[in-house]
Design an enzyme around this catalytic site. Structure first.
Site, PDB file in Angstrom:
ATOM      1  N   LYS A 112       0.731  -1.115   0.070  1.00  0.00           N
ATOM      2  CA  LYS A 112       0.160   0.097   0.064  1.00  0.00           C
ATOM      3  C   LYS A 112       0.846   1.088   0.169  1.00  0.00           C
ATOM      4  CE  LYS A 112      -4.389  -1.784   1.986  1.00  0.00           C
ATOM      5  NZ  LYS A 112      -5.294  -1.712   3.071  1.00  0.00           N
ATOM      6  N   LYS A 195      -5.081 -12.038  -6.758  1.00  0.00           N
ATOM      7  CA  LYS A 195      -6.424 -12.376  -5.933  1.00  0.00           C
ATOM      8  C   LYS A 195      -7.402 -11.528  -6.203  1.00  0.00           C
ATOM      9  CE  LYS A 195      -5.383  -9.579  -1.904  1.00  0.00           C
ATOM     10  NZ  LYS A 195      -4.879  -9.617  -0.666  1.00  0.00           N
ATOM     11  N   LYS A 198     -10.766  -5.675  -3.715  1.00  0.00           N
ATOM     12  CA  LYS A 198     -11.528  -4.427  -3.691  1.00  0.00           C
ATOM     13  C   LYS A 198     -10.570  -3.592  -4.444  1.00  0.00           C
ATOM     14  CE  LYS A 198     -15.381  -2.934  -3.504  1.00  0.00           C
ATOM     15  NZ  LYS A 198     -16.851  -3.723  -3.604  1.00  0.00           N
TER      16      LYS A 198
HETATM   17  P1  TYM Z   1     -10.226  -7.999   4.982  1.00  0.00           P
HETATM   18  O1  TYM Z   1     -11.542  -7.396   5.309  1.00  0.00           O
HETATM   19  O2  TYM Z   1      -9.387  -7.455   3.995  1.00  0.00           O
HETATM   20  O3  TYM Z   1     -10.780  -9.271   4.298  1.00  0.00           O
HETATM   21  C1  TYM Z   1     -11.648 -10.166   5.115  1.00  0.00           C
HETATM   22  C2  TYM Z   1     -11.220 -11.695   4.812  1.00  0.00           C
HETATM   23  O4  TYM Z   1     -11.456 -12.018   3.369  1.00  0.00           O
HETATM   24  C3  TYM Z   1     -10.214 -12.789   3.158  1.00  0.00           C
HETATM   25  N1  TYM Z   1      -9.960 -12.469   1.713  1.00  0.00           N
HETATM   26  C4  TYM Z   1      -9.839 -13.490   0.916  1.00  0.00           C
HETATM   27  N2  TYM Z   1      -9.643 -14.867   1.015  1.00  0.00           N
HETATM   28  C5  TYM Z   1      -9.663 -15.590  -0.290  1.00  0.00           C
HETATM   29  N3  TYM Z   1      -9.592 -15.091  -1.336  1.00  0.00           N
HETATM   30  C6  TYM Z   1      -9.543 -13.461  -1.619  1.00  0.00           C
HETATM   31  N4  TYM Z   1      -9.434 -13.222  -3.024  1.00  0.00           N
HETATM   32  C7  TYM Z   1      -9.675 -12.954  -0.591  1.00  0.00           C
HETATM   33  N5  TYM Z   1      -9.814 -11.395  -0.406  1.00  0.00           N
HETATM   34  C8  TYM Z   1      -9.812 -11.497   0.858  1.00  0.00           C
HETATM   35  C9  TYM Z   1      -9.074 -12.075   4.096  1.00  0.00           C
HETATM   36  O5  TYM Z   1      -8.066 -12.951   3.991  1.00  0.00           O
HETATM   37  C10 TYM Z   1      -9.833 -12.004   5.399  1.00  0.00           C
HETATM   38  O6  TYM Z   1      -9.773 -13.241   5.928  1.00  0.00           O
HETATM   39  N6  TYM Z   1      -6.968  -7.538   8.282  1.00  0.00           N
HETATM   40  C11 TYM Z   1      -7.985  -8.208   8.128  1.00  0.00           C
HETATM   41  C12 TYM Z   1      -9.179  -7.757   8.992  1.00  0.00           C
HETATM   42  C13 TYM Z   1      -8.689  -8.028  10.320  1.00  0.00           C
HETATM   43  C14 TYM Z   1      -8.773  -9.492  11.099  1.00  0.00           C
HETATM   44  C15 TYM Z   1      -8.492  -9.100  12.542  1.00  0.00           C
HETATM   45  C16 TYM Z   1      -8.716 -10.765  10.676  1.00  0.00           C
HETATM   46  C17 TYM Z   1      -8.717  -7.167  11.443  1.00  0.00           C
HETATM   47  N7  TYM Z   1      -8.514  -7.946  12.762  1.00  0.00           N
HETATM   48  C18 TYM Z   1      -8.375 -10.197  13.189  1.00  0.00           C
HETATM   49  C19 TYM Z   1      -8.445 -11.522  11.548  1.00  0.00           C
HETATM   50  C20 TYM Z   1      -8.479 -11.444  12.999  1.00  0.00           C
HETATM   51  C21 TYM Z   1      -8.545  -7.732   6.664  1.00  0.00           C
HETATM   52  O7  TYM Z   1      -8.123  -6.831   6.296  1.00  0.00           O
HETATM   53  O8  TYM Z   1      -9.351  -8.437   6.153  1.00  0.00           O
END
Ligand code: TYM
Length: 332
Positions: A112, A195, A198
């Site tokens: 980023k 992948k 968004k």
């Molecule tokens: P976020 O909001 O970007 O995404 C939510 C979840 O979706 C998964 N994901 C995917 N899995 C498979 N293929 C894809 N193309 C794909 N795109 C997104 C992400 O791996 C995620 O599990 N940092 C985290 C949010 C968070 C979190 C936490 C997660 C904050 N605190 C504590 C676990 C534990 C995030 O940005 O997810």
């Protein structure tokens, strides 16, 4: 019962198919086997600029989608991160245990900051993974269901839990990532080398769960495949077809091998037409259920209030232990 904890950002509005197959689907499954905590990470969302009205609407929309996807407030704890102030509090302690270089090596941050330039990103974005560490440790989570892209953040959590426990005495459970191999990384429909996301996907490459079903069907039908005709799972040589097979298999419960047999001698068109139908059958009730929760904000807010209360009870205990071990004088 082991504990599970995970979170999802409310920034995007609609969740996409990667979020569902990579993460939320596992959230639903783990309700049955785990003492599960799931949250909408609104504090993480503000690491990039948010319009206050959008943040408020998207936080409720995220919760509504999680419920529509199958989270049951009687079987898991669903809450909003900012309703539990302990997250920000433990994050500060963890910031003071994290090396600057260690944080600098987080690939999501590096990507980023490279994309936007270091003057246009915030210190909050830099310490984003440390807040995630706090999220996980507060609940003494054994398992963290996430997609592959979050593995490094869970590794950091393990390192910091071990560091804390070594320096100050056993306090935190050292968590394991819970990543399903088949669906840990769902690929962009137009560019199956990246992948689905968004920020990087084009509109045609990403399946938003709240899109009009017609739009969803069209995106599946125009997914990029390859110049062959054979329907076979081969991630190296046939990433587009393999991605479609993964999606199809996960949504229907048919094995990939069965799908390969079914579609032997048939063209990509047949596979896409059928998968488009499967997707439409999945998203149609999902959109309706999401709308039902949005139409009844009082019920939704009640669910989130009850979730926050349950979450706080657990989080407060962990935070108090951490304060105590680090040597803070308790208030009288
Ligand atoms: P976020 O909001 O970007 O995404 C939510 C979840 O979706 C998964 N994901 C995917 N899995 C498979 N293929 C894809 N193309 C794909 N795109 C997104 C992400 O791996 C995620 O599990 N940092 C985290 C949010 C968070 C979190 C936490 C997660 C904050 N605190 C504590 C676990 C534990 C995030 O940005 O997810």
């Amino acid at each position: 019962r082991p504990r599970a904890l995970s979170g999802i950002q409310p920034t995007a509005g609609s969740f996409h198919l990667g979020n569902y197959l990579g993460a939320i689907r596992q959230f639903v499954a783990l309700q049955e086997t785990h003492d599960a905590f799931y949250m909408v990470v609104d504090l993480h969302a503000i690491t990039v600029p948010q319009d206050p009205r959008d943040l408020r609407a998207n936080t409720r929309l995220a919760a509504a989608q999680m419920l529509a996807a199958g989270l049951d407030p009687d079987r898991c704890t669903l809450f909003v991160q900012s309703h539990v102030p302990e997250h920000a509090q433990l994050a500060w302690l963890m910031n003071c245990l994290t090396g600057f270089g260690e944080a600098s090596r987080m690939t999501q941050f590096k990507d980023k900051s490279a994309r936007h330039g270091s003057d246009r990103i915030t210190v909050g974005l830099f310490t984003y993974p440390v807040l995630q560490v706090a999220d996980i440790l507060l609940y003494q989570a054994h398992h963290v269901p996430v997609g592959e892209d979050q593995r490094q953040h869970v590794e950091l959590t393990r390192d910091l839990a071990e560091r804390f426990n070594t320096r100050f005495g056993d306090t935190f459970v050292v968590p394991d990532p819970y990543i399903v191999k088949e669906t840990g990384k769902i690929y962009d429909l137009q560019d199956p080398s990246i992948k689905m996301s968004k920020s990087a996907s084009t509109p045609k490459g990403i399946i938003n769960l709240l899109d009009e079903p017609k739009v969803t069907a069209k995106k599946i039908k125009s997914a990029v495949t390859d110049l062959e005709t054979e329907i076979r799972f081969d991630e190296e040589r046939k990433p587009g077809v393999s991605n479609l097979l993964t999606i199809y298999s996960t949504l229907t419960g048919n094995s990939i091998a069965d799908l390969e047999t079914t579609y032997q001698g048939k063209g990509y068109g047949a596979l896409k037409t059928d998968l488009a139908e499967v997707m439409v059958e999945w998203v149609t009730p999902f959109r309706e259920r999401t709308q039902e929760y949005l139409d009844d904000p009082e019920t939704l807010d009640k669910i989130l209030a009850k979730g926050a209360e349950k979450a706080r009870a657990v989080a407060a205990e962990s935070l108090a232990a951490a304060y105590d071990r680090m040597g803070f004088v308790p208030p009288r």
